[in-house]
Design a protein around this motif. Structure first.
Motif, short mmCIF file in Angstrom:
data_model
loop_
_atom_site.label_atom_id
_atom_site.label_comp_id
_atom_site.label_asym_id
_atom_site.label_seq_id
_atom_site.Cartn_x
_atom_site.Cartn_y
_atom_site.Cartn_z
N UNK A 148 29.38 -17.06 14.41
CA UNK A 148 29.62 -15.68 13.99
C UNK A 148 29.58 -14.79 15.24
N UNK A 149 30.60 -13.96 15.41
CA UNK A 149 30.67 -13.15 16.62
C UNK A 149 29.48 -12.21 16.77
N UNK A 150 28.85 -11.85 15.68
CA UNK A 150 27.75 -10.91 15.72
C UNK A 150 26.55 -11.50 16.47
N UNK A 151 26.48 -12.81 16.61
CA UNK A 151 25.36 -13.45 17.29
C UNK A 151 25.62 -13.68 18.78
N UNK A 152 26.76 -13.28 19.28
CA UNK A 152 27.08 -13.53 20.68
C UNK A 152 26.08 -12.87 21.63
N UNK A 153 25.66 -11.65 21.34
CA UNK A 153 24.72 -10.99 22.25
C UNK A 153 23.35 -11.67 22.22
N UNK A 154 22.92 -12.15 21.06
CA UNK A 154 21.64 -12.88 20.98
C UNK A 154 21.74 -14.17 21.79
N UNK A 155 22.86 -14.87 21.67
CA UNK A 155 23.04 -16.11 22.44
C UNK A 155 23.10 -15.82 23.93
N UNK A 156 23.86 -14.82 24.31
CA UNK A 156 24.02 -14.49 25.73
C UNK A 156 22.69 -14.11 26.36
N UNK A 157 21.91 -13.29 25.69
CA UNK A 157 20.63 -12.87 26.26
C UNK A 157 19.65 -14.04 26.31
N UNK A 175 26.75 -3.37 23.40
CA UNK A 175 26.11 -3.05 24.67
C UNK A 175 25.83 -4.22 25.60
N UNK A 176 25.88 -5.46 25.15
CA UNK A 176 25.63 -6.58 26.05
C UNK A 176 26.91 -6.91 26.79
N UNK A 177 26.92 -6.70 28.09
CA UNK A 177 28.16 -6.93 28.84
C UNK A 177 28.66 -8.37 28.71
N UNK A 178 29.93 -8.52 28.50
CA UNK A 178 30.61 -9.81 28.49
C UNK A 178 30.18 -10.74 27.35
N UNK A 179 29.48 -10.26 26.35
CA UNK A 179 29.01 -11.18 25.32
C UNK A 179 30.10 -11.57 24.33
N UNK A 180 31.10 -10.76 24.13
CA UNK A 180 32.10 -11.07 23.11
C UNK A 180 32.98 -12.25 23.47
N UNK A 181 33.08 -12.58 24.74
CA UNK A 181 33.87 -13.73 25.15
C UNK A 181 33.06 -14.98 25.36
N UNK A 182 31.78 -14.98 24.95
CA UNK A 182 30.91 -16.11 25.25
C UNK A 182 31.38 -17.39 24.61
#
Length: 177
Positions: free
Chosen positions: A46-55, A165-172
């Motif tokens: 789910x794209x909504x979890x990209x920032x959690x994964x990235x961080x 707000x998490x830079x570059x997280x949507x393309x993770x």
């Protein structure tokens, strides 16, 4: 009369085949079986979890804990898969109906699981904090109602944790392929 039975019989078979096909397609499209694993990449289906994964991927916890180690009960397989099922249902409803905020908040039930896992992994630190509570925590008894992240809120997901707000997280997800 015989002709009607055949029509009903073949109609029922066709309905079952269509339903099975839709179920298989849904399993494939949603990567449903990946949620049974402990692979952190399953969380970014789910794209909504990209920032959690990235961080998490850029945190100190990456080398010692996966998502399931913190967010699910440990040691009890029934409790683990029950929590996965409940969280999975809640997430799928929220994501499908778009009822979540950009900065996702943990549920009370999930927060209790994470707190228990913080204490489990950091048991020696927790014991020391409790022994020294009068020196380091407001000169009073240890407050068991506080969560570890009340003070350590940037562990392990960092300061910035929202879709916008998490830079570059949507393309993770594409980056990991």
């Amino acid at each position: 009369m015989e002709k009607n039975r055949k029509i009903i019989f073949y109609g029922a078979i066709l309905s079952v085949i269509i339903a099975a096909g839709l179920f298989i397609y849904t399993m494939y499209a949603s990567s449903m079986l990946s949620y049974l694993s402990s692979d952190p990449k399953a969380c970014i289906n789910c794209h909504v979890m990209h920032s959690a994964y990235t961080t998490w991927d850029n945190s100190s916890h990456k080398n010692v804990a996966k998502c399931v180690d913190c967010h699910l009960p440990v040691g009890d397989e029934i409790a683990k898969y029950t929590a996965k099922a409940i969280d999975g249902w809640n997430h799928s409803v929220a994501f499908t109906l778009n009822t979540y905020k950009n900065n996702i908040r943990i549920s009370e039930n999930a927060a209790e699981r994470v707190q228990a896992n913080c204490i489990r992994c950091h048991s020696s630190v927790s014991e020391t904090v409790q022994k020294n509570a009068s020196f380091y925590h407001n000169n009073s008894n240890f407050d068991n109602s506080r969560k570890c992240w009340d003070c350590h809120k940037y562990v392990p997901h960092g300061k910035v944790r929202s879709l916008t707000s998490t830079p570059y997280n949507l393309g993770i997800k594409e980056h990991l392929k």
